[in-house]
Design a protein around this motif. Structure first.
Motif, PDB file in Angstrom:
ATOM      1  N   GLU A  16      12.488  -8.648 -10.445  1.00 23.69           N
ATOM      2  CA  GLU A  16      11.900  -9.643 -11.338  1.00 23.69           C
ATOM      3  C   GLU A  16      11.374  -8.973 -12.603  1.00 23.69           C
ATOM      4  O   GLU A  16      11.564  -9.479 -13.711  1.00 23.69           O
ATOM      5  CB  GLU A  16      10.753 -10.373 -10.644  1.00 23.69           C
ATOM      6  CG  GLU A  16      11.165 -11.240  -9.486  1.00 23.69           C
ATOM      7  CD  GLU A  16       9.966 -11.789  -8.723  1.00 23.69           C
ATOM      8  OE1 GLU A  16      10.050 -12.956  -8.313  1.00 23.69           O
ATOM      9  OE2 GLU A  16       8.968 -11.054  -8.529  1.00 23.69           O
ATOM     10  N   ALA A  17      10.712  -7.832 -12.436  1.00 23.71           N
ATOM     11  CA  ALA A  17      10.166  -7.095 -13.580  1.00 23.71           C
ATOM     12  C   ALA A  17      11.295  -6.660 -14.510  1.00 23.71           C
ATOM     13  O   ALA A  17      11.178  -6.762 -15.737  1.00 23.71           O
ATOM     14  CB  ALA A  17       9.368  -5.895 -13.111  1.00 23.71           C
ATOM     15  N   ALA A  18      12.403  -6.186 -13.940  1.00 19.62           N
ATOM     16  CA  ALA A  18      13.540  -5.760 -14.756  1.00 19.62           C
ATOM     17  C   ALA A  18      14.087  -6.936 -15.562  1.00 19.62           C
ATOM     18  O   ALA A  18      14.406  -6.795 -16.745  1.00 19.62           O
ATOM     19  CB  ALA A  18      14.626  -5.160 -13.864  1.00 19.62           C
ATOM     20  N   GLU A  19      14.166  -8.106 -14.928  1.00 18.53           N
ATOM     21  CA  GLU A  19      14.672  -9.293 -15.627  1.00 18.53           C
ATOM     22  C   GLU A  19      13.756  -9.686 -16.785  1.00 18.53           C
ATOM     23  O   GLU A  19      14.219  -9.971 -17.890  1.00 18.53           O
ATOM     24  CB  GLU A  19      14.796 -10.456 -14.645  1.00 18.53           C
ATOM     25  CG  GLU A  19      15.361 -11.714 -15.271  1.00 18.53           C
ATOM     26  CD  GLU A  19      15.449 -12.866 -14.278  1.00 18.53           C
ATOM     27  OE1 GLU A  19      15.479 -14.014 -14.740  1.00 18.53           O
ATOM     28  OE2 GLU A  19      15.471 -12.628 -13.057  1.00 18.53           O
ATOM     29  N   ILE A  20      12.451  -9.687 -16.542  1.00 18.81           N
ATOM     30  CA  ILE A  20      11.489 -10.038 -17.594  1.00 18.81           C
ATOM     31  C   ILE A  20      11.607  -9.082 -18.774  1.00 18.81           C
ATOM     32  O   ILE A  20      11.575  -9.488 -19.934  1.00 18.81           O
ATOM     33  CB  ILE A  20      10.043 -10.013 -17.041  1.00 18.81           C
ATOM     34  CG1 ILE A  20       9.846 -11.118 -16.013  1.00 18.81           C
ATOM     35  CG2 ILE A  20       9.026 -10.145 -18.174  1.00 18.81           C
ATOM     36  CD1 ILE A  20       8.559 -10.982 -15.209  1.00 18.81           C
ATOM     37  N   LEU A  21      11.763  -7.787 -18.457  1.00 14.30           N
ATOM     38  CA  LEU A  21      11.817  -6.763 -19.503  1.00 14.30           C
ATOM     39  C   LEU A  21      13.203  -6.618 -20.118  1.00 14.30           C
ATOM     40  O   LEU A  21      13.368  -5.923 -21.127  1.00 14.30           O
ATOM     41  CB  LEU A  21      11.362  -5.415 -18.931  1.00 14.30           C
ATOM     42  CG  LEU A  21       9.884  -5.354 -18.539  1.00 14.30           C
ATOM     43  CD1 LEU A  21       9.610  -4.133 -17.681  1.00 14.30           C
ATOM     44  CD2 LEU A  21       9.006  -5.367 -19.777  1.00 14.30           C
ATOM     45  N   GLY A  22      14.210  -7.246 -19.511  1.00 11.92           N
ATOM     46  CA  GLY A  22      15.563  -7.164 -20.056  1.00 11.92           C
ATOM     47  C   GLY A  22      16.216  -5.811 -19.842  1.00 11.92           C
ATOM     48  O   GLY A  22      16.994  -5.353 -20.682  1.00 11.92           O
ATOM     49  N   VAL A  23      15.882  -5.162 -18.718  1.00 11.14           N
ATOM     50  CA  VAL A  23      16.464  -3.859 -18.397  1.00 11.14           C
ATOM     51  C   VAL A  23      16.973  -3.901 -16.955  1.00 11.14           C
ATOM     52  O   VAL A  23      16.757  -4.873 -16.231  1.00 11.14           O
ATOM     53  CB  VAL A  23      15.438  -2.707 -18.562  1.00 11.14           C
ATOM     54  CG1 VAL A  23      14.953  -2.610 -19.999  1.00 11.14           C
ATOM     55  CG2 VAL A  23      14.256  -2.880 -17.614  1.00 11.14           C
ATOM     56  N   ARG A  24      17.633  -2.830 -16.526  1.00 16.01           N
ATOM     57  CA  ARG A  24      18.121  -2.737 -15.152  1.00 16.01           C
ATOM     58  C   ARG A  24      17.044  -2.129 -14.257  1.00 16.01           C
ATOM     59  O   ARG A  24      16.148  -1.436 -14.729  1.00 16.01           O
ATOM     60  CB  ARG A  24      19.381  -1.884 -15.118  1.00 16.01           C
ATOM     61  CG  ARG A  24      20.513  -2.516 -15.928  1.00 16.01           C
ATOM     62  CD  ARG A  24      21.749  -1.683 -15.965  1.00 16.01           C
ATOM     63  NE  ARG A  24      22.147  -1.327 -14.592  1.00 16.01           N
ATOM     64  CZ  ARG A  24      22.950  -0.329 -14.304  1.00 16.01           C
ATOM     65  NH1 ARG A  24      23.453   0.418 -15.251  1.00 16.01           N
ATOM     66  NH2 ARG A  24      23.265  -0.061 -13.050  1.00 16.01           N
ATOM     67  N   VAL A  25      17.164  -2.394 -12.962  1.00 12.88           N
ATOM     68  CA  VAL A  25      16.228  -1.833 -11.985  1.00 12.88           C
ATOM     69  C   VAL A  25      16.223  -0.311 -12.079  1.00 12.88           C
ATOM     70  O   VAL A  25      15.167   0.326 -11.994  1.00 12.88           O
ATOM     71  CB  VAL A  25      16.593  -2.310 -10.560  1.00 12.88           C
ATOM     72  CG1 VAL A  25      15.793  -1.551  -9.514  1.00 12.88           C
ATOM     73  CG2 VAL A  25      16.355  -3.807 -10.427  1.00 12.88           C
ATOM     74  N   GLU A  26      17.386   0.277 -12.282  1.00 12.56           N
ATOM     75  CA  GLU A  26      17.481   1.733 -12.401  1.00 12.56           C
ATOM     76  C   GLU A  26      16.632   2.251 -13.564  1.00 12.56           C
ATOM     77  O   GLU A  26      16.060   3.335 -13.495  1.00 12.56           O
ATOM     78  CB  GLU A  26      18.939   2.172 -12.573  1.00 12.56           C
ATOM     79  CG  GLU A  26      19.794   1.952 -11.343  1.00 12.56           C
ATOM     80  CD  GLU A  26      20.251   0.501 -11.151  1.00 12.56           C
ATOM     81  OE1 GLU A  26      20.092  -0.334 -12.078  1.00 12.56           O
ATOM     82  OE2 GLU A  26      20.750   0.192 -10.063  1.00 12.56           O
ATOM     83  N   THR A  27      16.572   1.479 -14.631  1.00 13.27           N
ATOM     84  CA  THR A  27      15.748   1.869 -15.782  1.00 13.27           C
ATOM     85  C   THR A  27      14.277   1.915 -15.387  1.00 13.27           C
ATOM     86  O   THR A  27      13.557   2.853 -15.749  1.00 13.27           O
ATOM     87  CB  THR A  27      15.961   0.893 -16.952  1.00 13.27           C
ATOM     88  OG1 THR A  27      17.340   0.901 -17.316  1.00 13.27           O
ATOM     89  CG2 THR A  27      15.111   1.266 -18.153  1.00 13.27           C
ATOM     90  N   LEU A  28      13.826   0.926 -14.632  1.00 11.96           N
ATOM     91  CA  LEU A  28      12.422   0.917 -14.198  1.00 11.96           C
ATOM     92  C   LEU A  28      12.119   2.099 -13.278  1.00 11.96           C
ATOM     93  O   LEU A  28      11.049   2.705 -13.370  1.00 11.96           O
ATOM     94  CB  LEU A  28      12.079  -0.399 -13.509  1.00 11.96           C
ATOM     95  CG  LEU A  28      12.115  -1.643 -14.402  1.00 11.96           C
ATOM     96  CD1 LEU A  28      11.636  -2.854 -13.626  1.00 11.96           C
ATOM     97  CD2 LEU A  28      11.303  -1.454 -15.660  1.00 11.96           C
TER      98      LEU A  28
END
Length: 136
Positions: A16-28
């Motif tokens: 969910e955080a990745a979607e909000i931030l517009g990045v991939r889970v791997e980026t987080l």
């Protein structure tokens, strides 16, 4: 910061955080290794990203989403930080990047939308007259 303290209990799953931030889970996950993001762990060991971390990252980027149907200058996507209900009215506080926005709306609207601290929302502002005054 009092606003961030209000959101301290609200968390999002890493997807969910990745979607909000517009990045991939791997980026987080990479940001966590680099110290750019500080998630917390659930009892089961899952990464949970505090809403305050999401708000901080969004504020640092300073990006504004492009919306074709309405004036982007008047839309402030953010995270609800506080909801106060009275019998007929309610106040909703939203942290949208570096902006703290207070909305005075009907209690019925707040109840229908299910507004609670930590959820995403967009404040749309239409003001015909804004005045500021300070003591001299």
């Amino acid at each position: 910061m009092a606003i961030l303290r209000l959101m301290s209990d609200a968390t999002y799953r890493i997807g969910e955080a990745a979607e909000i931030l517009g990045v991939r889970v791997e980026t987080l996950r990479r940001w966590e290794r680099e110290g750019k993001l500080t998630p917390v762990r659930s009892e089961g060991g899952q990464r949970l990203v505090p809403a305050a971390e999401i708000a901080r990252l969004l504020a640092e980027r300073g990006e504004r989403p492009r919306i074709a149907s309405q004036s982007v200058r008047n839309r402030f996507p953010g995270v609800v930080t506080e909801v106060k209900r009275d019998k007929l009215a309610a106040t909703v506080e939203l942290l949208a990047g570096p902006h703290r926005i207070l909305a005075f709306v009907t209690r019925e609207a707040v109840d229908e939308m299910g507004l609670v601290p930590g959820m995403r929302a967009v404040a749309t502002v239409k003001a015909t007259n804004v005045m500021l005054e300070v003591d001299e």
